[in-house]
Design an enzyme around this catalytic site. Structure first.
Site, PDB file in Angstrom:
ATOM      1  CB  CYS A 153      32.895 -52.503  -7.038  1.00 29.91           C
ATOM      2  SG  CYS A 153      34.117 -54.132  -6.766  1.00 29.91           S
ATOM      3  CG  HIS A 204      34.067 -51.750 -11.505  1.00 37.85           C
ATOM      4  ND1 HIS A 204      33.912 -51.064 -10.588  1.00 37.85           N
ATOM      5  CD2 HIS A 204      34.483 -53.077 -11.308  1.00 37.85           C
ATOM      6  CE1 HIS A 204      34.551 -51.493  -9.455  1.00 37.85           C
ATOM      7  NE2 HIS A 204      34.770 -52.701  -9.856  1.00 37.85           N
ATOM      8  CD  GLU A 240      32.843 -47.882 -11.915  1.00 39.62           C
ATOM      9  OE1 GLU A 240      31.796 -47.853 -12.167  1.00 39.62           O
ATOM     10  OE2 GLU A 240      33.423 -48.140 -11.295  1.00 39.62           O
TER      11      GLU A 240
END
Lengths: 194, 296
Positions: free
Chosen positions: A79, A171, A173
């Site tokens: 991002c 994302h 994560e």
């Protein structure tokens, strides 16, 4: 093998947790001297203007570029990290590394009200599709010849790589799916073994 | 999952995760918003007046004029937040229609409902809410808040209440983590919070959403203090634009928040930044002037 996570601001903890789950060592990077003994670097999600400005101020842009000169230092941007790796950025553009030949458009999927989750087919990761989390996400407007698209969503490239560099507009994560982190870790290992 | 889904709790709480380690600044016009962005703020809070001016003005404080909010949204590329009164779900609907990035259901404004907070699950825009203790934080999360900020005492330039609230939340979490599973239902009752969230806090060892510090930060050292005490990031209300040199103060607070463990850097950035806002001693505040008591 040790993977650095740029820790100026953003979702550092989430990346850390993913590498931990993979049994890999990671380190928080705040200053140029933290870069020694790193085999790769992750630039997390956050505010690209803030991260870029502070990277510049603390000499991290020059220091990281110096590390990449060998062409053997993998970097993955998620991002905001994608924006910081893009050679060109439309509109007000933050200080950045600019290592990947592409043009990024900040927040181009819209404001927070348009943030979304969607399943993304990523051939390199096989099935099932990957749970993509897009938050005020950037779009990639142009890809250079050296850059390979790895995944698209609604005809927009959302994941790409160029030599040692990997970018995702989403994302990984923030999910429990370790496959993208694993993919990057393999890249790091390949370059690390030389 | 459907092919694509907006406004999920993951994208709501996810935006707050992206703001971690950063500073969110109160601004009242486009010039201030641009100063904040240039200093490295990760977001701005669009307001009619900063809290210290709300204190002075008295009367009923409401959501900002939509024109003001739009002006600020056009001036910067970082996320823009705006405040609504506690329980005023129509003000929230208005801000959602304006497409602000985060809504703060805030005790700084005059509460509109003395019993219920907004049902935040009904919105696609995420909410941040204030809390003085763990029970209050978990009640707000149960209502759909995707981010918490400890309340402190807004508009005072005095960090003492912010410290107290963050220490309270953290010590209650430590106690919760040490509580045997069989005793959690009783603890949930004592906290006035749903058992499922109490159980989640025990597993995580922290709140299930990001927790910023707010209400009284007025210097770079204040910001670093809150970070060392465990805040995920900092809200600065009156502290920037009521100081004598807002641009310098904004710069310094951002850098002290990033390098909160490095006293050398905090010392460097604290040099020559003018004066902090004049502060208020808590004892001089009348009970009815304490904004932190608002909310349930």
């Amino acid at each position: 093998m040790r993977i650095g996570i740029l820790s100026i601001q953003g979702d550092v903890r989430e990346h850390e947790r993913m590498f931990q789950r993979l049994g890999l060592e990671s380190a928080r990077i705040r200053q140029p001297e933290d870069l020694v003994d790193l085999s790769g670097l992750v630039i997390p999600g956050g505010e690209s203007t803030t991260i870029g400005m502070l990277m510049q101020e603390y000499g991290l842009i020059d220091a990281i570029k110096e590390k990449t000169r060998s062409g053997h230092f993998p970097i993955w941007g998620t991002c905001a990290g994608l924006i910081l790796l893009a050679k060109e950025v439309l509109g007000p553009s933050p200080a950045r590394l600019g290592l990947v030949d592409m043009t990024a458009d900040r927040n181009a999927w819209g404001r927070q009200v348009s943030s979304f989750e969607a399943d993304i087919a990523i051939a390199a990761l096989g099935s099932p599709p990957y749970p993509g989390v897009f938050i005020r996400a950037p779009r990639i407007k142009r890809l250079g010849q050296e850059v390979t698209a790895l995944a698209s969503y609604q005809d927009q490239v959302v994941m790409a790589e160029s030599g040692p560099y990997l970018v995702t507009a989403f994302h990984p994560e923030l999910t429990d799916d370790l496959r993208v982190h694993q993919y990057f870790a393999q890249k790091v290992e390949t370059y690390w073994r030389g | 999952m459907a092919n694509s889904e907006r406004g999920t709790f993951k994208v709501k709480s996810g935006l707050a995760e992206m703001l971690k380690g950063g500073v969110i600044m109160d601004v009242t016009n486009r010039e201030q918003a641009m100063i904040a962005e240039k200093a490295g703020a990760v977001a701005v809070m669009a307001l009619e007046r900063v809290p210290s001016d709300i204190r002075k003005a008295g009367g009923v404080a409401r959501m900002a004029d939509p024109r003001k909010v739009k002006e600020i949204m056009q001036a910067v590329s970082i996320p823009v937040m705006a405040k609504v009164r506690i329980g005023h779900f129509v003000e929230a609907q208005v801000l959602e229609a304006l497409e602000v990035d985060y809504i703060d259901e805030s005790e700084v404004l005059t509460p509109a409902d003395d019993q219920f907070h907004i049902d935040k699950w009904a919105f696609r825009i995420p909410f941040v809410c204030g809390a003085r203790d763990l029970g209050e934080a978990l009640r707000r999360i149960a209502e759909g808040a995707a981010m918490i900020r400890t309340k402190g005492e807004p508009g005072t330039g005095n960090v003492v209440e912010a410290v107290r609230h963050l220490r309270t939340v953290n010590s209650q979490i430590r106690r919760l983590v040490a509580t045997p599973d069989a005793e959690l239902p009783d603890l949930a009752k004592e906290l006035g919070a749903p058992l499922s969230l109490v159980q989640e806090v025990k597993v995580l060892g922290r709140l299930p959403v990001v927790n910023f510090s707010a209400g009284g930060v007025a210097s770079p050292s204040d910001a670093a203090l809150m970070m060392q005490l465990g805040a995920d990031g900092i809200f600065v209300g009156s502290g920037i634009f009521k100081s004598s040199d807002p641009a310098a103060m904004a710069n310094a607070v951002v850098r002290a928040t990033l390098h909160y463990q490095d006293a050398q850097i905090i010392a460097e950035v604290s040099e020559n930044i003018g004066e902090s806002m004049p502060g208020l001693e808590m004892k001089t505040l009348q009970a009815e002037d304490r904004m932190q008591e608002r909310g349930y």
